[in-house]
Design a protein around this motif. Sequence first.
Motif, short mmCIF file in Angstrom:
data_model
loop_
_atom_site.label_atom_id
_atom_site.label_comp_id
_atom_site.label_asym_id
_atom_site.label_seq_id
_atom_site.Cartn_x
_atom_site.Cartn_y
_atom_site.Cartn_z
N LEU A 20 -49.77 -104.02 -55.84
CA LEU A 20 -49.80 -104.95 -54.72
C LEU A 20 -49.74 -106.41 -55.19
N ALA A 21 -50.38 -106.69 -56.31
CA ALA A 21 -50.42 -108.06 -56.81
C ALA A 21 -49.09 -108.50 -57.42
N HIS A 22 -48.24 -107.54 -57.84
CA HIS A 22 -47.04 -107.90 -58.59
C HIS A 22 -45.73 -107.42 -57.97
N MET A 23 -45.77 -106.73 -56.85
CA MET A 23 -44.56 -106.11 -56.34
C MET A 23 -43.54 -107.11 -55.78
N GLN A 24 -43.95 -108.34 -55.52
CA GLN A 24 -43.01 -109.35 -55.05
C GLN A 24 -42.34 -110.12 -56.19
N GLU A 25 -42.72 -109.81 -57.41
CA GLU A 25 -42.13 -110.46 -58.58
C GLU A 25 -40.84 -109.75 -58.98
N GLU A 26 -40.13 -110.29 -59.95
CA GLU A 26 -38.91 -109.66 -60.46
C GLU A 26 -39.25 -108.28 -61.02
N LEU A 27 -38.54 -107.24 -60.52
CA LEU A 27 -38.87 -105.87 -60.88
C LEU A 27 -38.11 -105.36 -62.10
N HIS A 28 -37.03 -106.06 -62.49
CA HIS A 28 -36.23 -105.63 -63.65
C HIS A 28 -35.82 -104.16 -63.49
N ILE A 29 -35.02 -103.89 -62.48
CA ILE A 29 -34.64 -102.52 -62.13
C ILE A 29 -33.61 -101.98 -63.13
N GLU A 30 -33.85 -100.76 -63.59
CA GLU A 30 -32.91 -100.06 -64.46
C GLU A 30 -32.55 -98.72 -63.83
N ARG A 31 -31.42 -98.16 -64.28
CA ARG A 31 -31.00 -96.83 -63.85
C ARG A 31 -31.13 -95.87 -65.01
N LYS A 32 -31.66 -94.68 -64.72
CA LYS A 32 -31.90 -93.70 -65.79
C LYS A 32 -30.77 -92.66 -65.80
N SER A 33 -30.99 -91.51 -65.19
CA SER A 33 -30.02 -90.42 -65.29
C SER A 33 -28.87 -90.51 -64.31
N SER A 34 -29.00 -91.34 -63.26
CA SER A 34 -27.95 -91.45 -62.25
C SER A 34 -28.10 -92.80 -61.54
N PRO A 35 -27.09 -93.21 -60.75
CA PRO A 35 -27.19 -94.49 -60.04
C PRO A 35 -28.36 -94.58 -59.07
N THR A 36 -28.90 -93.43 -58.64
CA THR A 36 -30.03 -93.45 -57.70
C THR A 36 -31.35 -93.10 -58.38
N ASP A 37 -31.35 -92.98 -59.68
CA ASP A 37 -32.57 -92.68 -60.44
C ASP A 37 -33.08 -93.99 -61.04
N LEU A 38 -33.91 -94.69 -60.27
CA LEU A 38 -34.32 -96.04 -60.65
C LEU A 38 -35.67 -96.05 -61.35
N VAL A 39 -35.84 -97.04 -62.19
CA VAL A 39 -37.14 -97.32 -62.79
C VAL A 39 -37.32 -98.83 -62.83
N THR A 40 -38.51 -99.31 -62.58
CA THR A 40 -38.79 -100.74 -62.60
C THR A 40 -39.82 -101.03 -63.69
N ARG A 41 -40.00 -102.31 -63.95
CA ARG A 41 -41.02 -102.68 -64.94
C ARG A 41 -42.40 -102.26 -64.47
N LEU A 42 -42.62 -102.21 -63.15
CA LEU A 42 -43.93 -101.81 -62.65
C LEU A 42 -44.19 -100.32 -62.88
N ASP A 43 -43.14 -99.47 -62.80
CA ASP A 43 -43.32 -98.06 -63.17
C ASP A 43 -43.91 -97.97 -64.57
N LYS A 44 -43.30 -98.71 -65.50
CA LYS A 44 -43.72 -98.65 -66.90
C LYS A 44 -45.10 -99.28 -67.10
N GLU A 45 -45.34 -100.42 -66.45
CA GLU A 45 -46.62 -101.10 -66.63
C GLU A 45 -47.77 -100.29 -66.04
#
Length: 255
Positions: A20-45
Amino acid sequence: MENKFVFAKEIVKEAGDYILAHMQEELHIERKSSPTDLVTRLDKEVQNFLVDRIRSHYPDDQFCAEEGCLRASVGYGSVWVIDPIDGTNNFVAQGEDFAIMVAYFENGVGQFGIIYDVMKDHCYHGGGAFQACLNEEPLPNFKDKPLRDFLIASNAGMLETNAWGVAELANASLGVRIYGSAAISFSKILSGQLLTYITYLQPWDYAAASIIGESLGYQIVTLTGEPVDFQTRQPIMMVPTDKLAEIQSYIYERK
């Protein structure tokens, strides 16, 4: 075990507050196995936060988690199964309908599960020796009624192709819903709002729900009727034990 359960709920809530505190910040979205398989920096953090907190308290415990290469088997020792943000596409596109999921196993036996819908502040938790609750209110045991009076959930691809007979099962039910998140779909089953959820999932997608649901009369099995392996991506369904045979009559005929 009580102390571990309380600790788990605390750190999951802290992880939700971090989102909640960080979700409005830059998420640095990446794609993993497919164009719809997303991961963000918040997933990792969030995953790193949970793993680090658990290791600081229980240094001998192991992990099976979505991001990275943590792939311990739940069958051996003390293992935490973690999905830091389930429903990442919803998180990115809508800012809701996502959840944190944590499950804890000892030598293959589920001790408790937690599904935390961050935006609604709804925490589904329990299983094993603990009562299944939504926040502090007990969740209902499954109550049977005719199939035509239940909603079901699946994914768009399976419905479009009638994979495993899902479309015909949907036609025999009250209707079908697609939420884009295993956690949200499972939470609606646990609340008595859905009959079943049928899709392809990894172990971190279903581990928490499998433990909570078992105490309410539900089980998670593969679409061939076998126990899930907690190791690979499989076609699965969460279903009330009392309704399993009826649902299998649709699924098995068209596999």
